[in-house]
Design an enzyme around this catalytic site. Structure first.
Site, PDB file in Angstrom:
ATOM      1  N   HIS A  80       1.539  58.167  13.794  1.00  0.00           N
ATOM      2  CA  HIS A  80       1.457  58.109  12.746  1.00  0.00           C
ATOM      3  C   HIS A  80       0.608  59.574  11.992  1.00  0.00           C
ATOM      4  O   HIS A  80      -0.626  60.367  11.124  1.00  0.00           O
ATOM      5  CB  HIS A  80       0.171  57.497  12.503  1.00  0.00           C
ATOM      6  CG  HIS A  80      -0.079  56.935  11.149  1.00  0.00           C
ATOM      7  ND1 HIS A  80      -1.510  55.846  10.753  1.00  0.00           N
ATOM      8  CD2 HIS A  80      -0.202  57.153   9.877  1.00  0.00           C
ATOM      9  CE1 HIS A  80      -1.349  54.781  10.078  1.00  0.00           C
ATOM     10  NE2 HIS A  80      -1.415  56.577   8.955  1.00  0.00           N
ATOM     11  N   HIS A 126       2.209  50.094   7.882  1.00  0.00           N
ATOM     12  CA  HIS A 126       0.548  49.578   7.254  1.00  0.00           C
ATOM     13  C   HIS A 126       0.206  48.381   7.482  1.00  0.00           C
ATOM     14  O   HIS A 126       0.490  48.019   6.114  1.00  0.00           O
ATOM     15  CB  HIS A 126       0.434  50.333   6.890  1.00  0.00           C
ATOM     16  CG  HIS A 126      -0.113  52.176   6.217  1.00  0.00           C
ATOM     17  ND1 HIS A 126       1.564  53.290   6.836  1.00  0.00           N
ATOM     18  CD2 HIS A 126      -0.494  53.192   6.192  1.00  0.00           C
ATOM     19  CE1 HIS A 126       1.204  54.144   7.169  1.00  0.00           C
ATOM     20  NE2 HIS A 126      -0.239  54.256   7.168  1.00  0.00           N
ATOM     21  N   HIS A 173       1.867  61.589   7.581  1.00  0.00           N
ATOM     22  CA  HIS A 173       2.889  61.815   6.425  1.00  0.00           C
ATOM     23  C   HIS A 173       2.606  62.994   6.270  1.00  0.00           C
ATOM     24  O   HIS A 173       1.266  63.571   6.105  1.00  0.00           O
ATOM     25  CB  HIS A 173       1.866  60.935   5.738  1.00  0.00           C
ATOM     26  CG  HIS A 173       1.454  59.073   5.481  1.00  0.00           C
ATOM     27  ND1 HIS A 173       2.436  58.178   5.592  1.00  0.00           N
ATOM     28  CD2 HIS A 173       0.447  58.416   6.459  1.00  0.00           C
ATOM     29  CE1 HIS A 173       1.778  57.017   5.292  1.00  0.00           C
ATOM     30  NE2 HIS A 173       0.432  57.328   6.479  1.00  0.00           N
ATOM     31  N   GLU A 231      -5.659  48.205   7.918  1.00  0.00           N
ATOM     32  CA  GLU A 231      -6.843  49.169   7.122  1.00  0.00           C
ATOM     33  C   GLU A 231      -7.431  49.230   6.535  1.00  0.00           C
ATOM     34  O   GLU A 231      -8.360  48.807   6.922  1.00  0.00           O
ATOM     35  CB  GLU A 231      -5.128  50.197   6.820  1.00  0.00           C
ATOM     36  CG  GLU A 231      -6.005  51.990   6.147  1.00  0.00           C
ATOM     37  CD  GLU A 231      -5.461  52.207   5.754  1.00  0.00           C
ATOM     38  OE1 GLU A 231      -4.424  52.636   4.910  1.00  0.00           O
ATOM     39  OE2 GLU A 231      -5.153  53.835   5.418  1.00  0.00           O
ATOM     40  N   ASP A 285      -3.404  60.825  10.387  1.00  0.00           N
ATOM     41  CA  ASP A 285      -2.760  60.558   9.222  1.00  0.00           C
ATOM     42  C   ASP A 285      -2.019  61.710   8.450  1.00  0.00           C
ATOM     43  O   ASP A 285      -1.160  61.664   7.589  1.00  0.00           O
ATOM     44  CB  ASP A 285      -3.639  59.731   8.650  1.00  0.00           C
ATOM     45  CG  ASP A 285      -3.188  58.515   7.723  1.00  0.00           C
ATOM     46  OD1 ASP A 285      -2.079  58.061   7.429  1.00  0.00           O
ATOM     47  OD2 ASP A 285      -4.112  57.756   7.576  1.00  0.00           O
ATOM     48  N   ASP A 286      -3.083  61.736   7.491  1.00  0.00           N
ATOM     49  CA  ASP A 286      -3.210  62.839   6.586  1.00  0.00           C
ATOM     50  C   ASP A 286      -3.508  64.130   6.211  1.00  0.00           C
ATOM     51  O   ASP A 286      -5.055  63.964   5.990  1.00  0.00           O
ATOM     52  CB  ASP A 286      -2.896  62.390   5.154  1.00  0.00           C
ATOM     53  CG  ASP A 286      -2.282  61.251   4.798  1.00  0.00           C
ATOM     54  OD1 ASP A 286      -1.017  61.426   4.361  1.00  0.00           O
ATOM     55  OD2 ASP A 286      -2.749  59.932   4.452  1.00  0.00           O
TER      56      ASP A 286
HETATM   57  N1  HPA Z   1      -2.536  54.430   4.177  1.00  0.00           N
HETATM   58  C1  HPA Z   1      -1.767  54.017   2.845  1.00  0.00           C
HETATM   59  N2  HPA Z   1      -0.875  55.323   2.693  1.00  0.00           N
HETATM   60  C2  HPA Z   1      -0.741  56.430   3.111  1.00  0.00           C
HETATM   61  C3  HPA Z   1      -1.826  56.611   3.915  1.00  0.00           C
HETATM   62  C4  HPA Z   1      -2.699  55.520   4.871  1.00  0.00           C
HETATM   63  O1  HPA Z   1      -3.374  56.289   4.912  1.00  0.00           O
HETATM   64  N3  HPA Z   1      -1.437  57.936   4.013  1.00  0.00           N
HETATM   65  C5  HPA Z   1      -0.386  58.459   2.956  1.00  0.00           C
HETATM   66  N4  HPA Z   1       0.070  57.012   2.613  1.00  0.00           N
HETATM   67 ZN    ZN Z   2      -1.027  56.456   7.088  1.00  0.00          ZN
END
Ligand code: HPA
Ligand code: ZN
Length: 336
Positions: free
Chosen positions: A16, A196, A18, A199, A277-278
């Site tokens: 996971h 996703h 991006h 969350e 994630d990011d």
């Molecule tokens: N959630 C949804 N979209 C996203 C995320 C995330 O954590 N990171 C980059 N796009």
């Molecule tokens: Zn994500």
């Protein structure tokens, strides 16, 4: 072995991530300068200072603004190589990278440009760093079904170069059901599918992702803990969850890492993985996610080994590719 060294040594798959979310402010500024693109911030420091998020949308607004610096094939290559170097240093043996074509095609950057740069980085990562990888195209769920279908049509001539499809961006108000037909087409085309869900969205969105999109993994999924029947189903089916602890704290899904439900999910028998994630926006790459979570939740070494094992098992590689990683994992766990 000290905890951080142990966690680094465990072979891990990052499932996971991006790739646009690995754009560090320093690279954002150098690319923006190279490409003559204006940014909404005056400096690298001001950019970092703006990373104080209150929810998913407050992050996405900045994330899409930063991605504007990416224009040329070499930009996407440089971005992905910087990620692969960090991942390799953290003990990642395999990464499945999300990318958001619509973020780029909407600005006039061709799909092929994005894909060429990322794919070249994937090859270079394998030959120079020994890190294997796959690419997963994500649809932006705040955009229409029609837009997603147009993206898929544009991707079709290049489908051999991507491995799966995912669903990201603003979750609230954009249920998986909106993309049931798009995902049916993706599955027909032979793509792996993930989404996703859970969350910020409710457990019902996780159920929709499973029932309507027929996903093989749930990205995040932490709100499953609000629904006992869903938890039991996820445990029974062995559906992997790609959990991102530092992301969840940065986006206020949990107030503090100590409050995170990862240990609860793991102990309920779910196939939990740890991911970043990011990482450029959320304060850490995969190893920091592992270390900080291990300390905050008092995870045992057996549990941490299980999480790393889950990531290798949940990846979309062949069993033959997995075997040597699992052998190394067992050796590290045994201290040999
Ligand atoms: N959630 C949804 N979209 C996203 C995320 C995330 O954590 N990171 C980059 N796009
Ligand atoms: Zn994500």
């Amino acid at each position: 072995m000290e905890l951080e060294a142990f966690l680094r040594a465990l072979p891990k798959a990052e499932l996971h991530l991006h790739i646009e979310g690995s754009l560090e402010p320093e690279m954002m500024f150098s690319l923006a300068q190279r490409n003559g693109v204006p940014l909404p911030w005056a400096s690298v420091e001001a950019t970092r200072a703006a990373y104080a998020f209150t929810d998913l949308q407050s992050f996405l607004d900045l994330y899409y603004a930063g991605a504007a610096a990416l224009i040329h094939e070499a930009d996407f290559f440089d971005l992905a190589m910087a990620y692969f170097r960090r991942a390799a240093a953290d003990g990642v043996v395999h990464a499945e990278l999300f990318f958001d074509p619509q973020t780029h095609t909407a600005r006039g950057v061709a799909y092929g440009t994005v894909l060429d740069g990322l794919e070249r980085a994937c090859h270079t990562a394998q030959t120079e760093l020994g890190v294997s990888s796959r690419l997963i195209l994500c649809f932006l769920r705040h955009l229409s079904e029609e837009d997603a279908f147009a993206t898929l049509t544009e991707a079709e001539p290049h489908l051999a170069r991507i491995h799966g499809a995912g669903l990201d961006s603003s979750e609230r108000g954009h249920p998986p059901s909106k993309f049931a037909r798009v995902f049916a087409r993706c599955r027909e085309l032979g793509l792996h599918v993930v989404a996703h869900a859970g969350e910020e969205g409710p457990p019902a969105y996780i159920r929709q992702a499973l029932d309507l999109l027929q996903v093989e993994r749930i990205d995040h999924g932490v709100r499953a803990s609000e629904d006992a029947d869903l938890l039991a189903r996820l445990a029974e089916d062995g559906t992997p969850l790609t959990v991102c602890p530092l992301s969840n704290v940065k986006l206020c899904v949990f107030k503090r890492l100590e409050d995170h439900n990862l240990a609860q999910l793991l102990r309920a028998g779910l196939k939990v993985t740890i991911n970043s994630d990011d990482p450029a926006y959320f304060g850490g790459y995969i190893l920091k996610n592992f270390v900080d979570t291990a300390l905050a939740l008092s995870l045992s070494r057996a549990e941490l080994t299980q999480i790393a094992r889950n990531s290798l098992e949940a990846s979309f590689v062949s069993d033959a590719e997995r075997v040597p990683w699992l052998a190394r994992l067992d050796a590290v766990a045994a201290g040999t």
